[in-house]
Design an enzyme around this catalytic site. Structure first.
Site, PDB file in Angstrom:
ATOM      1  N   MET A  79      37.982 113.109  -6.567  1.00 50.42           N
ATOM      2  CA  MET A  79      39.093 112.272  -7.016  1.00 50.42           C
ATOM      3  C   MET A  79      40.423 112.747  -6.430  1.00 50.42           C
ATOM      4  SD  MET A  79      37.980 111.730 -11.008  1.00 50.42           S
ATOM      5  CE  MET A  79      39.304 110.559 -11.365  1.00 50.42           C
ATOM      6  N   HIS A  80      41.433 111.902  -6.593  1.00 54.19           N
ATOM      7  CA  HIS A  80      42.853 112.241  -6.389  1.00 54.19           C
ATOM      8  C   HIS A  80      43.292 112.354  -4.936  1.00 54.19           C
ATOM      9  CE1 HIS A  80      42.343 113.208 -10.589  1.00 54.19           C
ATOM     10  NE2 HIS A  80      41.760 114.362 -10.346  1.00 54.19           N
ATOM     11  N   ASP A 236      33.905 111.311  -9.164  1.00 53.49           N
ATOM     12  CA  ASP A 236      32.697 112.141  -9.205  1.00 53.49           C
ATOM     13  C   ASP A 236      32.219 112.441 -10.625  1.00 53.49           C
ATOM     14  OD1 ASP A 236      34.927 113.762  -9.662  1.00 53.49           O
ATOM     15  OD2 ASP A 236      34.465 115.174  -8.047  1.00 53.49           O
TER      16      ASP A 236
END
Length: 486
Positions: A79-80, A236
């Site tokens: 992520m991110h 995830d």
């Protein structure tokens, strides 16, 4: 059959499941991380695509003649990360990853500029999130910032390469700090605080909904139909939750991967940003989840292995031979090799061994690392409890789930039953495949069953009490470290 692809930090994983949910084949291709400056962590998205094609080739060989029967693809990913796409559909720079902490100052800037940040996004501004990264770019790389046509998350870059569609899902989008997490839509005010608009964001779908089809040229190259559906997928951890069957309120799991996560499913949006608890959308509709996140978990053990030129198998065998008395005399380890999120929100936190003597040896250091990560999980459990989330047991997934010894230590530290499952190490790739199945009409209750239980580790009350003084020392050591930096 259904294909799941997980774009992790250390590798691209892929697996194929059949219509009974059984894993038929799996494959992986390694990735590297570039750290050109302190606090930086980047990857070239082209490396992800090359690794994905390697995984597809491996799976195609393993599956054989039935490979063209794949009906859908699901995606999971770290992520991110900020993948910046220009006006000519070019990637503008390497992706800034989730464990990049260069944007600490921009977190303060965002908190000041967006007074409603916590209420809308449900999370503190932390350097790992996507929004502060874009503020850093606007300040330090304005020429690149001015060229941004679209910001994609890592797994959604793979979707774009497969389908030509710029789409994300709710769970991954919730980790940007630009999503109205309760309403499950982009927030114009939070985007404006970063100098961005909704036109620069991908279209949003639920993780179990269709989100594109394979482009004809990719379908031919991969030996699949161009009618193969690509599901929305998930970040995830949300995808891992689907894989482990954590889809109902009260379900929970611990993931011991590069990072460490304690994940609890909720039936509503329950933010608690004051304690650095994350509140995100689940990958399934009308569900949310809370997470505590530590930035170094199994990666701390890998770091020690590299330092000692020793395999994980050897180190874990050394640790299992230690007596209880030797464990209680081991050094203490602060696992903050990449800073820390929950509960400290401290990108400057650093790792440390405390209490080293001439008697310290390889096994005692390895024990300290396993214990330190477990203590970090205890900190996460405490703030989840403080936020009103009570857990009765936790599944355990990720690479760390392969160690029975670590699973028992985790049960003893947390004072919770810890459950491992068959296929638990598959993590996000299994959840991604399941989301693909759902996107072409699979029944949620059938698709998202909990995998068969392997072991159940019950907490040892005596050991739990013995560990409490060390846990208190662990917490005090962090506070002392933080005080020294002020």
């Amino acid at each position: 059959m259904y294909l799941g692809i997980d774009a992790g930090t250390s590798e691209i994983k892929g697996l194929v499941i059949d219509s009974n949910g059984e894993i038929l084949a799996s494959a992986g291709a390694p990735l590297t991380v570039q750290r050109p400056h302190p606090h930086w962590s980047e990857q070239d998205p082209a490396q992800w695509w090359q690794a994905t094609e390697q995984v597809i080739s491996q799976l195609r060989q393993k599956i054989g003649a039935s490979w063209p029967e794949i009906q859908a693809i699901g995606l999971s990913g770290q992520m991110h990360g900020a993948v910046l796409i220009g006006q000519q559909d070019e990637v503008l720079r390497p992706c800034i990853l989730w464990n990049d902490t260069r944007s600490a100052a921009e977190c303060e800037q965002l908190t000041t500029a967006a007074a409603d940040l916590h209420a809308i996004a449900g999370n503190l501004a932390m350097p790992g999130f996507t929004a502060p990264k874009l503020l850093w770019l606007a300040r330090h790389e304005p020429a690149i910032f001015s060229q941004i046509a679209t910001v994609l998350l890592p797994k959604d870059y793979l979707r774009w390469m497969m389908s030509g569609e710029k789409i994300s899902d709710m769970s991954d989008a919730a980790g940007t700090l630009w999503l109205d997490v309760a309403q499950r839509q982009w927030s114009e005010s939070l985007l404006a605080a970063c100098g961005l608009t909704t036109e620069q964001m991908p279209r949003l779908v639920e993780g179990s909904q269709p989100a594109g089809k394979l482009k004809a040229d990719i379908a031919r190259q991969w030996g699949l139909s161009d009618e193969v559906v690509i599901a929305g997928g998930g970040g995830d951890n949300a995808a891992s939750a689907v894989g482990i069957g954590a889809i109902n309120p009260g379900d929970a799991f611990i993931s011991l991967g590069t990072s460490g996560v304690l994940f609890a499913v909720n039936d509503g949006f329950r933010p608690n940003p004051q304690s650095a608890v994350h509140a995100f959308c689940h990958a399934l509709p009308q569900r949310w989840h809370q997470m505590s996140v530590m930035l170094s978990a199994a990666s701390a053990l890998r770091w020690l292995c590299e330092l000692l030129s020793c395999s994980e198998t050897t180190l874990l065998a050394d640790v299992s031979a230690l007596s209880r008395a030797e464990q209680l005399r081991a050094p203490l380890f602060l696992p903050y090799l990449s800073g820390e999120r929950t509960p400290h929100n401290d990108p400057q936190a650093s790792g440390a061994f405390h209490g080293l003597t001439h008697a310290s040896h390889r096994a005692s250091l390895a024990y300290a690392v396993l214990e330190g990560v477990s203590f970090g999980m205890a900190d996460g459990l405490k703030v989840l409890n403080d936020a009103g989330t009570e857990l009765n047991s936790c599944s355990l997934i990720g690479g760390g789930a392969r160690s029975p010894w670590w699973a028992q230590l985790m049960a003893d530290v947390l004072n919770l039953p810890i459950i491992t499952h068959r296929g638990g190490e598959a993590g996000g790739a299994l959840g991604a495949a399941r989301l693909g199945w759902l996107a072409v009409g699979g029944d949620e209750q059938q698709v998202c069953q909990k995998p068969p239980q392997l072991e159940r580790y019950l907490p040892d009350a005596t050991r739990h009490q013995q560990l409490q003084p060390r846990l208190q020392q662990f917490r005090q050591l962090y506070q002392q470290q933080r005080a020294l930096r002020q």
